[in-house]
Design a protein around this motif. Structure first.
Motif, PDB file in Angstrom:
ATOM      1  N   MET A 128       0.533  -1.190   0.297  1.00  0.00           N
ATOM      2  CA  MET A 128      -0.372  -0.174  -0.388  1.00  0.00           C
ATOM      3  C   MET A 128       0.822   1.222   0.044  1.00  0.00           C
ATOM      4  O   MET A 128       0.876   2.412  -0.628  1.00  0.00           O
ATOM      5  CB  MET A 128      -1.085   0.019   1.019  1.00  0.00           C
ATOM      6  N   ILE A 129       1.999   1.370   1.113  1.00  0.00           N
ATOM      7  CA  ILE A 129       2.389   2.679   1.197  1.00  0.00           C
ATOM      8  C   ILE A 129       3.615   2.367  -0.472  1.00  0.00           C
ATOM      9  O   ILE A 129       3.641   3.331  -1.100  1.00  0.00           O
ATOM     10  CB  ILE A 129       3.586   2.023   2.245  1.00  0.00           C
ATOM     11  N   SER A 130       4.155   1.225  -0.998  1.00  0.00           N
ATOM     12  CA  SER A 130       4.794   1.628  -1.928  1.00  0.00           C
ATOM     13  C   SER A 130       4.152   1.970  -3.483  1.00  0.00           C
ATOM     14  O   SER A 130       5.499   3.072  -4.371  1.00  0.00           O
ATOM     15  CB  SER A 130       5.446   0.476  -2.379  1.00  0.00           C
ATOM     16  N   LYS A 131       2.636   1.825  -3.060  1.00  0.00           N
ATOM     17  CA  LYS A 131       1.785   1.964  -4.332  1.00  0.00           C
ATOM     18  C   LYS A 131       1.667   3.529  -4.037  1.00  0.00           C
ATOM     19  O   LYS A 131       2.422   4.502  -5.054  1.00  0.00           O
ATOM     20  CB  LYS A 131       0.135   1.751  -4.475  1.00  0.00           C
ATOM     21  N   SER A 132       1.968   4.278  -3.166  1.00  0.00           N
ATOM     22  CA  SER A 132       1.883   5.836  -3.114  1.00  0.00           C
ATOM     23  C   SER A 132       3.396   5.706  -3.225  1.00  0.00           C
ATOM     24  O   SER A 132       3.245   7.708  -4.045  1.00  0.00           O
ATOM     25  CB  SER A 132       1.712   6.451  -1.537  1.00  0.00           C
ATOM     26  N   ALA A 133       4.556   5.450  -3.181  1.00  0.00           N
ATOM     27  CA  ALA A 133       6.172   5.679  -3.475  1.00  0.00           C
ATOM     28  C   ALA A 133       5.692   6.064  -4.752  1.00  0.00           C
ATOM     29  O   ALA A 133       6.683   6.652  -5.352  1.00  0.00           O
ATOM     30  CB  ALA A 133       7.266   4.813  -2.322  1.00  0.00           C
ATOM     31  N   ASP A 134       5.749   5.239  -5.574  1.00  0.00           N
ATOM     32  CA  ASP A 134       5.372   5.211  -6.903  1.00  0.00           C
ATOM     33  C   ASP A 134       5.204   6.655  -8.134  1.00  0.00           C
ATOM     34  O   ASP A 134       5.737   6.779  -9.107  1.00  0.00           O
ATOM     35  CB  ASP A 134       4.597   3.537  -7.392  1.00  0.00           C
ATOM     36  N   LEU A 135       4.104   7.262  -7.351  1.00  0.00           N
ATOM     37  CA  LEU A 135       3.589   8.042  -7.420  1.00  0.00           C
ATOM     38  C   LEU A 135       5.063   9.711  -7.444  1.00  0.00           C
ATOM     39  O   LEU A 135       5.145  10.578  -8.395  1.00  0.00           O
ATOM     40  CB  LEU A 135       2.409   8.689  -7.141  1.00  0.00           C
ATOM     41  N   LEU A 136       5.452   9.085  -6.810  1.00  0.00           N
ATOM     42  CA  LEU A 136       6.812  10.316  -6.235  1.00  0.00           C
ATOM     43  C   LEU A 136       8.250  10.105  -6.731  1.00  0.00           C
ATOM     44  O   LEU A 136       9.328  10.967  -7.324  1.00  0.00           O
ATOM     45  CB  LEU A 136       7.159  10.301  -4.555  1.00  0.00           C
ATOM     46  N   HIS A 137       8.541   8.854  -7.911  1.00  0.00           N
ATOM     47  CA  HIS A 137       9.049   8.281  -8.326  1.00  0.00           C
ATOM     48  C   HIS A 137      10.302   8.627  -7.905  1.00  0.00           C
ATOM     49  O   HIS A 137      11.977   9.302  -8.538  1.00  0.00           O
ATOM     50  CB  HIS A 137       9.344   9.215  -9.338  1.00  0.00           C
ATOM     51  N   ASP A 138      10.397   7.965  -6.436  1.00  0.00           N
ATOM     52  CA  ASP A 138      12.044   8.024  -5.267  1.00  0.00           C
ATOM     53  C   ASP A 138      12.193   7.143  -5.223  1.00  0.00           C
ATOM     54  O   ASP A 138      11.484   6.004  -4.531  1.00  0.00           O
ATOM     55  CB  ASP A 138      11.320   9.034  -4.541  1.00  0.00           C
ATOM     56  N   LYS A 139      13.125   6.018  -6.007  1.00  0.00           N
ATOM     57  CA  LYS A 139      13.400   4.523  -5.641  1.00  0.00           C
ATOM     58  C   LYS A 139      13.818   4.551  -4.177  1.00  0.00           C
ATOM     59  O   LYS A 139      13.849   3.611  -3.856  1.00  0.00           O
ATOM     60  CB  LYS A 139      14.903   4.198  -6.814  1.00  0.00           C
ATOM     61  N   THR A 140      14.548   5.476  -4.092  1.00  0.00           N
ATOM     62  CA  THR A 140      15.326   5.702  -2.263  1.00  0.00           C
ATOM     63  C   THR A 140      14.101   5.711  -1.341  1.00  0.00           C
ATOM     64  O   THR A 140      14.023   4.186  -0.169  1.00  0.00           O
ATOM     65  CB  THR A 140      16.204   7.021  -1.933  1.00  0.00           C
ATOM     66  N   ASP A 141      12.773   6.065  -1.187  1.00  0.00           N
ATOM     67  CA  ASP A 141      11.403   5.210  -0.561  1.00  0.00           C
ATOM     68  C   ASP A 141      10.821   3.964  -0.921  1.00  0.00           C
ATOM     69  O   ASP A 141      10.755   3.676   0.465  1.00  0.00           O
ATOM     70  CB  ASP A 141      10.454   6.498  -0.835  1.00  0.00           C
ATOM     71  N   ASN A 142      10.760   4.051  -2.641  1.00  0.00           N
ATOM     72  CA  ASN A 142      10.972   2.156  -2.009  1.00  0.00           C
ATOM     73  C   ASN A 142      11.803   1.330  -1.552  1.00  0.00           C
ATOM     74  O   ASN A 142      11.075  -0.112  -0.783  1.00  0.00           O
ATOM     75  CB  ASN A 142      10.816   2.296  -3.922  1.00  0.00           C
ATOM     76  N   SER A 202      22.803   4.182   8.147  1.00  0.00           N
ATOM     77  CA  SER A 202      22.375   3.545   7.111  1.00  0.00           C
ATOM     78  C   SER A 202      20.698   4.537   7.737  1.00  0.00           C
ATOM     79  O   SER A 202      20.008   4.696   6.401  1.00  0.00           O
ATOM     80  CB  SER A 202      21.515   2.148   6.703  1.00  0.00           C
ATOM     81  N   PHE A 203      20.312   4.472   8.694  1.00  0.00           N
ATOM     82  CA  PHE A 203      18.748   5.249   9.017  1.00  0.00           C
ATOM     83  C   PHE A 203      19.108   6.647   8.200  1.00  0.00           C
ATOM     84  O   PHE A 203      18.730   7.426   8.433  1.00  0.00           O
ATOM     85  CB  PHE A 203      18.544   5.058  10.547  1.00  0.00           C
ATOM     86  N   ILE A 204      20.681   6.898   8.959  1.00  0.00           N
ATOM     87  CA  ILE A 204      20.625   8.388   8.817  1.00  0.00           C
ATOM     88  C   ILE A 204      20.095   8.878   7.023  1.00  0.00           C
ATOM     89  O   ILE A 204      20.182  10.297   7.123  1.00  0.00           O
ATOM     90  CB  ILE A 204      22.303   8.944   9.408  1.00  0.00           C
ATOM     91  N   ILE A 205      21.231   8.056   6.351  1.00  0.00           N
ATOM     92  CA  ILE A 205      21.254   8.494   5.073  1.00  0.00           C
ATOM     93  C   ILE A 205      19.242   8.520   4.751  1.00  0.00           C
ATOM     94  O   ILE A 205      18.900   9.592   3.629  1.00  0.00           O
ATOM     95  CB  ILE A 205      21.832   7.014   3.965  1.00  0.00           C
ATOM     96  N   PHE A 206      18.647   7.976   5.191  1.00  0.00           N
ATOM     97  CA  PHE A 206      16.941   7.079   4.561  1.00  0.00           C
ATOM     98  C   PHE A 206      16.653   8.103   4.989  1.00  0.00           C
ATOM     99  O   PHE A 206      15.470   8.943   4.482  1.00  0.00           O
ATOM    100  CB  PHE A 206      17.289   5.967   5.254  1.00  0.00           C
ATOM    101  N   PHE A 207      16.975   8.794   6.161  1.00  0.00           N
ATOM    102  CA  PHE A 207      15.904  10.254   6.490  1.00  0.00           C
ATOM    103  C   PHE A 207      16.781  11.476   6.495  1.00  0.00           C
ATOM    104  O   PHE A 207      16.054  12.059   6.337  1.00  0.00           O
ATOM    105  CB  PHE A 207      16.178  10.224   8.176  1.00  0.00           C
TER     106      PHE A 207
END
Length: 363
Positions: A128-142, A202-207
């Motif tokens: 469900m969250i990845s469907k929303s993230a796909d709209l942002l075209h951001d692979k990092t969020d995926n 890795s958390f620092i990079i993600f956030f």
């Protein structure tokens, strides 16, 4: 007929076995419809939060675990009304009797079905969250979603393992294991200090997101495109097409240049022409180069063209310009086009380069 149904076999009337068989048969027949009904009911609530997810995707995740869960619950509730035959309650191993072993297996099966449903719910939430993230075209969020999906699944497996141990060996052993984890965790933290640092980074990079998947970065002696951000390291595809693994701690602690975030590219060209060139020709070359850069639509304002230096044998021109072209292929095409233009101007004015090599610098 009633006398036959009242006949006792293995400690239970025959009618009880018929009831068990009928209930299991009935649940087996309706489990698909019951699971589908419950899945549809949940989907009506879920579609408010995930309108892009189809009903078939949602049903695919939950149907099978719900079917097994309903069948297992029906079997456990029905068999609870049967008396276990004393003559079948034999010792299997080390004092454990058959009744206790079968009861333990049923508890384990029920735990497995519940864990299965929880894992499918986690899969659905991540979907469900990845469907929303796909709209942002951001692979990092995926990748961030995949990371937390696996993280929560690992937690479910840990609690599932604790539940299995409790069912098999009792609460006393579980308490001893939990007490031992405190000392073990401290020793493990010291032994895995570097890995924990990379995990935190890795958390620092993600956030903080100093770079994303697909960005071109330069860190230390490596430059290339980021292909994956993992829990321990970041994978970079270099310009030589090698695959470099850089610890996340280095990606955070080192000075990192995200080339994909630059707004312009800067080019500095140093031309050294022959020292016997007449001054009027030098001035004409400078004017023609300025005119070429001024007329080019991909060259930004603020370029510099001047006679930078001279010696007894050479005159040194320095050309500095900025361009909004960022991508490598169009940028190289623009630079090649302008370089040919500079060469044509020199040929037109009859100016020759000195034997010193022309230097081209990119910023």
């Amino acid at each position: 007929m009633n006398n036959m149904l009242d006949q006792v076999i293995l400690g239970n009337p025959l009618q009880n076995y018929f009831v068990l068989a009928i209930v299991l048969l009935f649940v087996s027949m309706i489990k698909r419809y019951l699971s589908q009904w419950l899945a549809n009911l949940l989907f009506k609530e879920v579609r408010k939060w995930a309108p892009d997810i189809g009903q078939q995707e949602f049903s695919y995740l939950l149907l099978r675990p719900l079917e097994y869960f309903f069948l297992l619950v029906a079997f456990m509730l029905t068999i609870d009304h049967l008396n276990f035959p004393p003559q079948a309650n034999i010792v299997i191993y080390n004092g454990f009797k058959l009744k206790a072993i079968l009861g333990t297996l049923l508890e384990l099966a029920l735990s497995v079905s519940i864990i299965w449903i929880i894992l499918r719910v986690i899969d659905f939430v991540s979907l469900m969250i990845s469907k929303s993230a796909d709209l942002l075209h951001d692979k990092t969020d995926n990748q961030f979603i995949v990371f937390f999906r696996d993280f929560f699944k690992a937690i479910v497996f840990i609690f599932g393992a604790i539940a299995f141990i409790r069912i098999l060996f009792g609460a006393v052993l579980v308490n001893k294991i939990i007490a031992g984890l405190g000392i073990g965790a401290a020793a493990l933290a010291l032994a895995a200090k570097e890995s924990i640092e990379n995990l935190i980074c890795s958390f620092i990079i993600f956030f903080d997101k100093p770079f994303r998947v697909g960005d071109t970065v330069r860190v230390d002696a490596y430059q290339g495109a980021v292909e994956k951000i993992g829990l321990r390291s970041t994978r970079i595809r270099t310009q030589d097409k090698t695959f470099v693994t850089v610890p996340n701690k280095k990606m955070v602690d080192s000075i990192l240049d995200n080339l994909s975030l630059r707004t312009q590219q800067r080019v500095v060209i140093r031309l050294e022409v022959a020292g016997d060139t007449a001054a009027d020709k030098l001035l004409k070359v400078l004017q023609d180069i300025k005119q070429l850069l001024q007329q080019h639509d991909k060259v930004a304002d603020g370029f510099i063209v001047n006679l930078h230096d001279f010696t007894s044998t050479t005159y040194v021109f320095q050309i500095t310009y900025l361009t909004n072209v960022i991508e490598a292929a169009p940028f190289n095409q623009l630079r090649s086009e302008l370089n040919f233009g500079f060469i044509s101007i020199l040929e037109k004015q009859g100016v020759k380069l000195s034997s010193t090599t022309v230097e081209i610098h990119e910023k």
